[in-house]
Design a protein around this motif. Structure first.
Motif, PDB file in Angstrom:
ATOM      1  N   VAL A  16       0.816  -1.219   0.000  1.00 18.71           N
ATOM      2  CA  VAL A  16       0.000   0.000   0.000  1.00 18.71           C
ATOM      3  C   VAL A  16       0.849   1.269   0.000  1.00 18.71           C
ATOM      4  O   VAL A  16       0.553   2.213  -0.751  1.00 18.71           O
ATOM      5  N   LEU A  68      -8.850   1.324   1.427  1.00 15.44           N
ATOM      6  CA  LEU A  68      -7.841   0.493   2.095  1.00 15.44           C
ATOM      7  C   LEU A  68      -8.440  -0.785   2.655  1.00 15.44           C
ATOM      8  O   LEU A  68      -7.836  -1.856   2.569  1.00 15.44           O
ATOM      9  N   PHE A 118      -9.060  -3.114  -0.234  1.00 19.04           N
ATOM     10  CA  PHE A 118      -7.786  -3.671  -0.686  1.00 19.04           C
ATOM     11  C   PHE A 118      -7.294  -4.746   0.276  1.00 19.04           C
ATOM     12  O   PHE A 118      -6.830  -5.808  -0.139  1.00 19.04           O
ATOM     13  N   GLU A 119      -7.421  -4.474   1.562  1.00 10.68           N
ATOM     14  CA  GLU A 119      -6.984  -5.438   2.574  1.00 10.68           C
ATOM     15  C   GLU A 119      -7.801  -6.724   2.482  1.00 10.68           C
ATOM     16  O   GLU A 119      -7.247  -7.822   2.535  1.00 10.68           O
TER      17      GLU A 119
END
Length: 159
Positions: free
Chosen positions: A32, A132, A135-136
């Motif tokens: 990231v 985020l 994405f995680e």
């Protein structure tokens, strides 16, 4: 007994092969953070277009805070996972509450600055956090630790 070359400082003989695994939390941070500068610039430009420098700076600060929050989150989880599952759970839940409180506290502290826009800050923090998290979830899907799952029926207690 164990093999003659086994370590004497452990209670087992370490016959299994040692495997270096990348910690998923640190792996996420490494994936990231390279996008961080671009995300801050995008937030700055979007804020500039929406309302000028105050909005741009506030949005850029918001994305920077989210990135810092994510790095602290990953680091704290990786440290807690080395200790125990209980500590990991406590850090995951308690850390989430503390990090959200820190973001809100930073917003109130930054609101004292003449250029700061809480609206632009929030409008940058919420989508950045959502992206985020998505994405995680995408990166960690399928990586649950199957060895921690226990589907065996509970044993009866003898009386």
């Amino acid at each position: 007994m164990g093999r003659p070359e086994a370590s004497t400082s452990y209670t087992c003989d370490m016959e299994r092969e040692m495997v270096d695994r990348v910690e998923p939390e640190r792996e996420l941070i490494r994936h990231v953070l390279p996008f961080g500068p671009a995300a801050v610039v995008i937030a700055l430009v979007a804020g500039l277009l929406a309302g000028g420098w105050p909005y741009g700076l506030s949005a850029a600060i918001g994305v920077g805070v989210v990135l810092a929050n994510f790095a602290v989150h990953g680091w704290s989880l990786s440290r807690a996972a080395r200790i125990s599952l209980t500590v990991l759970s406590a850090v995951a839940l308690g850390g989430f509450i503390l990090r959200i409180a820190a973001i809100v506290g930073m917003m109130f502290a930054l609101d004292q600055l003449p250029f700061f826009s809480p609206l632009a800050f929030i409008l940058a923090v919420v989508p950045a956090t959502t992206l985020l998290l998505a994405f995680e979830m995408h990166r960690l899907r399928g990586r649950m630790q199957a060895e921690l799952w226990d589907f065996s029926p509970p044993e009866r207690v003898r009386r």
